[in-house]
Write an enzyme that holds these catalytic residues in place. Structure first.
Site, PDB file in Angstrom:
ATOM      1  N   LYS A  92       0.861  -1.194   0.000  1.00 58.07           N
ATOM      2  CA  LYS A  92       0.000   0.000   0.000  1.00 58.07           C
ATOM      3  C   LYS A  92       0.881   1.223   0.000  1.00 58.07           C
ATOM      4  CE  LYS A  92      -4.432   1.077   0.387  1.00 58.07           C
ATOM      5  NZ  LYS A  92      -5.570   0.197   0.029  1.00 58.07           N
TER       6      LYS A  92
HETATM    7  N1  GLU Z   1      -7.136   0.325  -3.395  1.00 61.96           N
HETATM    8  C1  GLU Z   1      -7.926  -0.830  -3.651  1.00 61.96           C
HETATM    9  C2  GLU Z   1      -8.002  -1.715  -2.428  1.00 61.96           C
HETATM   10  O1  GLU Z   1      -7.840  -1.263  -1.323  1.00 61.96           O
HETATM   11  C3  GLU Z   1      -7.491  -1.562  -4.898  1.00 61.96           C
HETATM   12  C4  GLU Z   1      -6.125  -2.132  -4.859  1.00 61.96           C
HETATM   13  C5  GLU Z   1      -5.649  -2.703  -6.185  1.00 61.96           C
HETATM   14  O2  GLU Z   1      -6.441  -2.772  -7.109  1.00 61.96           O
HETATM   15  O3  GLU Z   1      -4.479  -3.082  -6.252  1.00 61.96           O
HETATM   16  O4  GLU Z   1      -8.306  -2.874  -2.500  1.00 61.96           O
END
Ligand code: GLU
Length: 461
Positions: A92
């Protein structure tokens, strides 16, 4: 939450610790010359687990971003990907910024600079670390990131796979924007296919007519509310936003509210609904299903005891704190956990990544061939129904519906629906077969942790 689940598994303490901890977090502080002076920004990219690579997870732009937050969210990505069998580790990123303070050009400079810092360290890379949108970011930012990566890696044929959530014309995939909301809808549809589970939430019947309150009408909340009301017959009786909430027992017009927010910056002044100034109060209002779809920690020790919804589906990441989770469980509330409920986004990201690596849009090879075979069947049926003695007729829209081969959007929806059904079934199997598991979240953690542990074991750890 992790500890509760892992205590029920027989992992060696060493492996347990290896899975729990975040592998690495990179902090970057960089300057951008804006409005005549240099402004310094702080950003992070955290990698929780590399049992599979690339690692995957969004990049958020928010003033709430901190090291603790990105690490927790990176861990959640590990479990989310494992649960829905997206072959990624968890990561993240975040930039501590209020994106509303900057115009598009300034945001582009900031995003490109942040991307530059991450690309330089392989923290954005098609085979190592693939970001995506999250709070405060969307297609536009992903397109800038993809372009920045390509400029720095001019001979990488797979450059587009360095980030997902891109616009269609920059290597994106049909259906990615609404994917998380669509996933919430498919999750609820699957939940309501299982009578015992519905009964566990002290509900009965189908999704049709269920009274829903949604907190946050951003990308996820809006699409979930829209699809559930337009396609499943559910009633969105409440919408909570940052400046208050709207209530209408007959069901709100989601499209109209969304349009109002876009034009007025909030729900204040929206006609034809009761306005509640203290929006958070609506989280405690009576309803069948509560969908927190915005920030983390909105259901916490202060309000959990007063939350009346018998079913909560966590469209946001971490909307229920660990303390609140316990209170709600004791009250008999069923929670469909975030790592499952909002996994639609990363699932379609996975499809986008595969599309980018294969350099071909889904359905391009099969669609017309499929239509040709369907045409054979239709011709044959028409020949038979021409024989009046048989008394056969084709239903009016059968031909049109049956003939049409699947395009990319239909394939994405089919893949997402299948993923959401399969993941739910893996969770509920643990929920219903183990006496020591009494909630879906613990079941979800158990399924995920076991998969992560199996990967580590296969690597010889
Ligand atoms: N930000 C989204 C999540 O928290 C998508 C993450 C992604 O597609 O890699 O799942």
């Amino acid at each position: 939450m992790f500890n509760r689940a892992v205590a029920l598994l027989e992992l060696s303490p060493g492996l347990e610790e290896k899975i729990r901890v975040c592998n690495a977090t990179y902090t970057v502080r960089f300057g951008v010359r804006l409005r005549g002076k240099i402004q310094t920004f702080t950003g992070y990219r955290s990698v929780h687990s590399e049992h599979m690579e690339p690692v995957k997870g969004g990049i958020r732009f928010s003033m709430g971003v901190s090291q603790d937050e990105v690490e927790a969210l990176a861990a959640l990505m590990t479990y989310k990907c494992a649960l829905v069998e997206a072959p990624f580790g968890g990561s993240k990123g975040g930039l501590c910024i209020d994106p509303r303070e900057y115009d598009a050009h300034e945001l582009e400079l900031i995003t490109r600079r942040f991307a530059y810092e991450l690309v330089k360290r392989d923290l954005i890379h098609p085979s190592q670390n693939v970001p995506a949108p999250d709070m405060g970011t969307g297609e536009r930012e992903m397109a800038w990131i993809a372009d920045q990566y390509s400029r720095m890696n001019t001979t990488d044929i797979n450059a587009r796979a360095c980030v997902t959530g891109k616009p269609l014309n920059a290597g994106g995939i049909a259906g990615r924007i609404e994917a998380t909301g669509r996933g919430v809808q498919y999750a609820l549809q699957e939940f309501f296919r299982h009578k015992t589970d519905v009964a566990a939430a002290r509900l009965s019947g189908k999704l049709d007519g269920k009274r829903i309150i949604v907190q946050g009408l951003g990308n996820v909340g809006y699409h979930a509310a829209k699809f559930l009301s337009e396609e499943d017959g559910a009633k969105i009786i409440g919408i909570v936003e940052h400046d208050g909430a709207l209530l209408d027992e007959d069901g709100l017009d989601v499209e109209a509210v969304h349009h109002w927010i876009a034009g007025h910056g909030g729900v204040t002044g929206f006609p034809n609904a009761k306005y509640v100034k203290d929006g958070a109060k609506l989280l405690e209002h009576e309803c069948d299903i509560l969908i927190p779809a915005a920030l983390e920690g909105v259901i916490n020790l202060k309000n959990a005891a007063r939350v009346k919804a018998p079913l909560i589906i966590e469209a946001a990441n971490g909307p229920v704190t660990a303390g609140a989770d316990q209170i709600l469980r004791e009250k008999g509330c069923v929670i469909i956990p975030d790592m499952y409920a909002n996994a639609g986004g990363v699932t379609v990201s996975y499809f986008e990544w595969v599309k980018n690596l294969s350099h071909i849009r889904f359905g391009r090879m099969q669609r017309r061939q499929e239509e040709g075979r369907h045409q054979l069947v239709v011709d044959e049926l028409e020949r038979l129904s021409a024989n009046k003695d048989l008394g056969w007729t084709l239903s009016p829209d059968f031909k049109e519906k049956y003939l049409k081969g699947a395009d990319e959007l239909e394939l994405v929806r089919s893949g997402l629906d299948d993923t959401m059904r399969a993941a739910y079934q893996s969770m509920r199997a643990v929920w219903h077969t183990r006496d020591d598991v009494t909630d879906l979240r613990t079941a979800a953690y158990i399924v995920s942790i076991e998969k992560v542990a199996a990967s580590y074991r296969a690597k010889g750890l």
